[in-house]
Scaffold this motif. Structure first.
Motif, PDB file in Angstrom:
ATOM      1  N   SER A 102      -1.049  -7.937  -4.749  1.00 38.37           N
ATOM      2  CA  SER A 102       0.187  -7.980  -3.964  1.00 38.37           C
ATOM      3  C   SER A 102       1.090  -6.808  -4.304  1.00 38.37           C
ATOM      4  CB  SER A 102       0.944  -9.287  -4.236  1.00 38.37           C
ATOM      5  OG  SER A 102       0.137 -10.410  -3.919  1.00 38.37           O
ATOM      6  N   VAL A 103       1.727  -6.241  -3.272  1.00 39.31           N
ATOM      7  CA  VAL A 103       2.708  -5.174  -3.445  1.00 39.31           C
ATOM      8  C   VAL A 103       3.968  -5.615  -2.707  1.00 39.31           C
ATOM      9  CG1 VAL A 103       3.127  -2.690  -3.317  1.00 39.31           C
ATOM     10  CG2 VAL A 103       0.769  -3.546  -3.357  1.00 39.31           C
ATOM     11  N   PRO A 104       4.827  -6.393  -3.371  1.00 40.79           N
ATOM     12  CA  PRO A 104       5.985  -6.987  -2.684  1.00 40.79           C
ATOM     13  C   PRO A 104       6.893  -5.974  -2.011  1.00 40.79           C
ATOM     14  CG  PRO A 104       5.644  -8.017  -4.826  1.00 40.79           C
ATOM     15  CD  PRO A 104       4.731  -6.845  -4.767  1.00 40.79           C
ATOM     16  N   SER A 105       7.099  -4.814  -2.605  1.00 45.98           N
ATOM     17  CA  SER A 105       8.024  -3.841  -2.021  1.00 45.98           C
ATOM     18  C   SER A 105       7.546  -3.308  -0.671  1.00 45.98           C
ATOM     19  CB  SER A 105       8.239  -2.674  -2.991  1.00 45.98           C
ATOM     20  OG  SER A 105       7.006  -2.038  -3.298  1.00 45.98           O
ATOM     21  N   PHE A 106       6.259  -3.482  -0.379  1.00 48.95           N
ATOM     22  CA  PHE A 106       5.720  -3.057   0.910  1.00 48.95           C
ATOM     23  C   PHE A 106       5.179  -4.241   1.716  1.00 48.95           C
ATOM     24  CE2 PHE A 106       5.792   0.829  -1.499  1.00 48.95           C
ATOM     25  CZ  PHE A 106       6.133   1.798  -0.574  1.00 48.95           C
ATOM     26  N   ASN A 107       5.491  -5.439   1.249  1.00 49.88           N
ATOM     27  CA  ASN A 107       5.085  -6.661   1.955  1.00 49.88           C
ATOM     28  C   ASN A 107       3.569  -6.695   2.177  1.00 49.88           C
ATOM     29  OD1 ASN A 107       5.624  -9.174   3.125  1.00 49.88           O
ATOM     30  ND2 ASN A 107       5.800  -8.297   5.186  1.00 49.88           N
ATOM     31  N   LYS A 108       2.832  -6.353   1.129  1.00 52.86           N
ATOM     32  CA  LYS A 108       1.379  -6.317   1.208  1.00 52.86           C
ATOM     33  C   LYS A 108       0.768  -7.371   0.288  1.00 52.86           C
ATOM     34  CE  LYS A 108       0.437  -2.497   3.739  1.00 52.86           C
ATOM     35  NZ  LYS A 108      -0.517  -2.403   4.869  1.00 52.86           N
ATOM     36  N   ALA A 109      -0.264  -8.041   0.773  1.00 57.32           N
ATOM     37  CA  ALA A 109      -1.074  -8.943  -0.036  1.00 57.32           C
ATOM     38  C   ALA A 109      -2.525  -8.680   0.345  1.00 57.32           C
ATOM     39  CB  ALA A 109      -0.704 -10.391   0.210  1.00 57.32           C
ATOM     40  N   ILE A 110      -3.250  -8.012  -0.531  1.00 62.52           N
ATOM     41  CA  ILE A 110      -4.586  -7.503  -0.207  1.00 62.52           C
ATOM     42  C   ILE A 110      -5.626  -8.337  -0.939  1.00 62.52           C
ATOM     43  CG2 ILE A 110      -6.013  -5.428  -0.124  1.00 62.52           C
ATOM     44  CD1 ILE A 110      -3.189  -4.029  -1.033  1.00 62.52           C
ATOM     45  N   VAL A 111      -6.551  -8.927  -0.205  1.00 68.03           N
ATOM     46  CA  VAL A 111      -7.646  -9.682  -0.807  1.00 68.03           C
ATOM     47  C   VAL A 111      -8.787  -8.710  -1.093  1.00 68.03           C
ATOM     48  CG1 VAL A 111      -9.315 -11.540  -0.518  1.00 68.03           C
ATOM     49  CG2 VAL A 111      -6.995 -11.793   0.388  1.00 68.03           C
ATOM     50  N   VAL A 112      -9.186  -8.626  -2.366  1.00 64.26           N
ATOM     51  CA  VAL A 112     -10.225  -7.684  -2.779  1.00 64.26           C
ATOM     52  C   VAL A 112     -11.229  -8.383  -3.676  1.00 64.26           C
ATOM     53  CG1 VAL A 112      -8.686  -5.695  -2.632  1.00 64.26           C
ATOM     54  CG2 VAL A 112      -8.886  -6.940  -4.791  1.00 64.26           C
ATOM     55  N   THR A 113     -12.328  -7.713  -3.919  1.00 65.58           N
ATOM     56  CA  THR A 113     -13.332  -8.235  -4.832  1.00 65.58           C
ATOM     57  C   THR A 113     -12.918  -7.951  -6.270  1.00 65.58           C
ATOM     58  OG1 THR A 113     -15.067  -7.815  -3.210  1.00 65.58           O
ATOM     59  CG2 THR A 113     -15.768  -8.158  -5.473  1.00 65.58           C
ATOM     60  N   LYS A 114     -13.058  -8.947  -7.123  1.00 66.17           N
ATOM     61  CA  LYS A 114     -12.771  -8.770  -8.534  1.00 66.17           C
ATOM     62  C   LYS A 114     -13.589  -7.602  -9.071  1.00 66.17           C
ATOM     63  CE  LYS A 114     -12.884 -11.415 -12.877  1.00 66.17           C
ATOM     64  NZ  LYS A 114     -13.268 -12.722 -13.476  1.00 66.17           N
ATOM     65  N   GLY A 115     -12.931  -6.679  -9.759  1.00 72.12           N
ATOM     66  CA  GLY A 115     -13.587  -5.469 -10.243  1.00 72.12           C
ATOM     67  C   GLY A 115     -13.279  -4.248  -9.415  1.00 72.12           C
ATOM     68  N   SER A 116     -12.510  -4.417  -8.322  1.00 69.00           N
ATOM     69  CA  SER A 116     -12.138  -3.276  -7.483  1.00 69.00           C
ATOM     70  C   SER A 116     -11.182  -2.359  -8.231  1.00 69.00           C
ATOM     71  CB  SER A 116     -11.486  -3.746  -6.189  1.00 69.00           C
ATOM     72  OG  SER A 116     -12.387  -4.485  -5.398  1.00 69.00           O
ATOM     73  N   ASN A 117     -11.284  -1.068  -7.944  1.00 64.03           N
ATOM     74  CA  ASN A 117     -10.395  -0.098  -8.566  1.00 64.03           C
ATOM     75  C   ASN A 117      -9.003  -0.195  -7.944  1.00 64.03           C
ATOM     76  OD1 ASN A 117      -9.327   3.009  -8.197  1.00 64.03           O
ATOM     77  ND2 ASN A 117     -10.141   2.600 -10.239  1.00 64.03           N
ATOM     78  N   VAL A 118      -7.972  -0.174  -8.772  1.00 68.56           N
ATOM     79  CA  VAL A 118      -6.604  -0.340  -8.286  1.00 68.56           C
ATOM     80  C   VAL A 118      -6.200   0.809  -7.375  1.00 68.56           C
ATOM     81  CG1 VAL A 118      -4.171  -0.554  -8.952  1.00 68.56           C
ATOM     82  CG2 VAL A 118      -5.941  -1.691 -10.316  1.00 68.56           C
ATOM     83  N   ALA A 119      -6.465   2.038  -7.800  1.00 75.03           N
ATOM     84  CA  ALA A 119      -6.052   3.196  -7.004  1.00 75.03           C
ATOM     85  C   ALA A 119      -6.748   3.211  -5.650  1.00 75.03           C
ATOM     86  CB  ALA A 119      -6.351   4.485  -7.761  1.00 75.03           C
ATOM     87  N   ALA A 120      -8.062   2.969  -5.646  1.00 72.75           N
ATOM     88  CA  ALA A 120      -8.803   2.988  -4.383  1.00 72.75           C
ATOM     89  C   ALA A 120      -8.284   1.916  -3.436  1.00 72.75           C
ATOM     90  CB  ALA A 120     -10.293   2.782  -4.657  1.00 72.75           C
ATOM     91  N   THR A 121      -7.919   0.760  -3.984  1.00 72.64           N
ATOM     92  CA  THR A 121      -7.397  -0.326  -3.157  1.00 72.64           C
ATOM     93  C   THR A 121      -6.055   0.048  -2.536  1.00 72.64           C
ATOM     94  OG1 THR A 121      -8.519  -1.973  -4.532  1.00 72.64           O
ATOM     95  CG2 THR A 121      -6.686  -2.745  -3.177  1.00 72.64           C
ATOM     96  N   LEU A 122      -5.165   0.622  -3.337  1.00 71.34           N
ATOM     97  CA  LEU A 122      -3.845   0.998  -2.833  1.00 71.34           C
ATOM     98  C   LEU A 122      -3.941   2.155  -1.843  1.00 71.34           C
ATOM     99  CD1 LEU A 122      -1.853   0.765  -6.197  1.00 71.34           C
ATOM    100  CD2 LEU A 122      -1.863  -0.894  -4.322  1.00 71.34           C
ATOM    101  N   GLU A 123      -4.811   3.114  -2.123  1.00 71.73           N
ATOM    102  CA  GLU A 123      -4.990   4.231  -1.200  1.00 71.73           C
ATOM    103  C   GLU A 123      -5.506   3.758   0.152  1.00 71.73           C
ATOM    104  OE1 GLU A 123      -5.944   8.431  -3.205  1.00 71.73           O
ATOM    105  OE2 GLU A 123      -7.478   6.932  -3.625  1.00 71.73           O
ATOM    106  N   ALA A 124      -6.419   2.806   0.138  1.00 71.31           N
ATOM    107  CA  ALA A 124      -6.997   2.307   1.389  1.00 71.31           C
ATOM    108  C   ALA A 124      -5.948   1.649   2.277  1.00 71.31           C
ATOM    109  CB  ALA A 124      -8.119   1.320   1.086  1.00 71.31           C
TER     110      ALA A 124
END
Length: 348
Positions: free
Chosen positions: A266-288
């Protein structure tokens, strides 16, 4: 150095010159419009450079090849297969274009790690020569008593970055020993072969008396490190650099008996809640998700992607630029961190 310039807040610099070093490598000079401003950094350090490509700002890390306290930064950039930023700069950057630059950084430098007895052995291959060239030129121009040996592995003189400049330094400074080890057989005064333990001793017989600074491809550096250990080198005097990205940047890994679990980032400041696979890279997830996170070195060494997460929600392979207090507060380097539980992220 410019005020308010940090490793998370870039400044804009103008390309004032660009030229070919080899057939696949260019150097560029970057400066401000105010020619009285000079740049202070520690030779060996790098900057993160940002360019707009297809509507997206892309950052990558490049070593500085100039010396400190002059009115420009020089970067030397080699073409890379699939390298979006490197190839864009080589093919499309023009004199007069502006680039975003983060402040110089990096532990691989000759100020924090000065050579003992003013005797240094620089070892490089390919574009790894960039930071050690800055070190050598700084030492030689600042103190005539510096004793510097440079061993550089390349295909040929034509493929040796800074070849003419290195020969000029060798002619000018008696204590600078230039030792090229070339792959291609040519009529030159330089050695031909592949760097190994025997070549190290042959090209730098007094290496045990020197401090070593190493930069090049990963396998090259691993090999050199093993040679030094076999030779009984004092590894407290061994310093090395690499910008190779972590392997976990792009993919998720299976957990818990190969059953992939889903977690929420979750990124509250951007109203985002992203469902990802456990083990996903944080940077790649946010960039996507198109979120405004600067991810430059992708190796956990520059600190540009620092952010704060829920405690115990991620695991990290690098905390190099973080203080103990920041780690305790939940700060991570996104490029070097994977998600292991539901996490909430805030940007610094």
């Amino acid at each position: 150095m410019l005020a308010n310039w940090t490793n998370t807040h870039p400044i804009s610099l103008i390309c004032i010159d660009k030229w070919q070093e080899t057939d696949d490598t260019v150097s560029i000079k970057l400066a401000t419009k105010n020619t009285t401003i000079t740049f202070d950094f520690k030779p060996g350090q790098f900057v993160n450079l940002g360019v707009m490509i297809n509507g997206k700002k892309e950052f990558r890390a490049y070593s500085i090849s100039s010396v400190p306290h002059v009115s420009f930064l020089q970067l030397t950039i080699k073409r890379v297969d699939g390298g979006a930023v490197s190839n864009f700069i080589i093919d499309h950057l023009a004199i007069g274009d502006a680039l975003d630059i983060l402040t110089p950084t990096g532990d691989f430098n000759c100020v924090d790690h000065p050579p003992k007895n003013k005797k240094a052995l620089l070892i490089s291959a390919g574009c790894g020569i960039t930071p050690v060239y800055s070190m050598a030129k700084t030492w030689l121009t600042q103190d005539s008593k510096f004793d510097v040996t440079l061993i550089h592995a390349a295909k040929s003189p034509q493929q040796t970055i800074f070849f003419n400049q290195l020969e000029q330094l060798a002619d000018k400074y008696p204590l600078f020993s230039l030792q090229l080890l070339l792959k291609d057989k040519q009529e030159t005064n330089y050695a031909q072969g592949r760097l190994n333990k025997e070549w190290l001793l042959n090209l730098a017989p007094d290496l045990l008396e020197r401090s070593v600074y190493l930069c090049g491809p990963n396998q090259f550096m691993e090999d050199v490190k093993s040679y030094l250990i076999e030779l009984g080198f004092d590894m407290t005097q061994f310093h090395f650099e690499s910008f190779t990205p972590n392997q976990n940047n792009e993919t998720a890994t299976a957990q818990d008996n190969d059953i992939q679990q889903e977690v929420t980032l979750s990124v509250p400041s951007f109203n985002k809640a992203i469902v990802v696979t456990k083990g996903s890279n944080v940077a790649a997830t946010l960039e996507a998700q198109g979120l405004p996170l600067i991810v430059a070195c992708r190796s956990g060494i520059c600190g540009s992607c620092k952010c704060k997460t829920t405690p115990n929600s991620t695991t990290s392979t690098s905390t190099e630029t973080l203080t103990k207090e920041e780690i305790e507060q939940g700060y991570i380097l996104a490029c070097s961190s994977t998600i292991i539980a539901n996490a909430e992220v805030s940007f610094t």
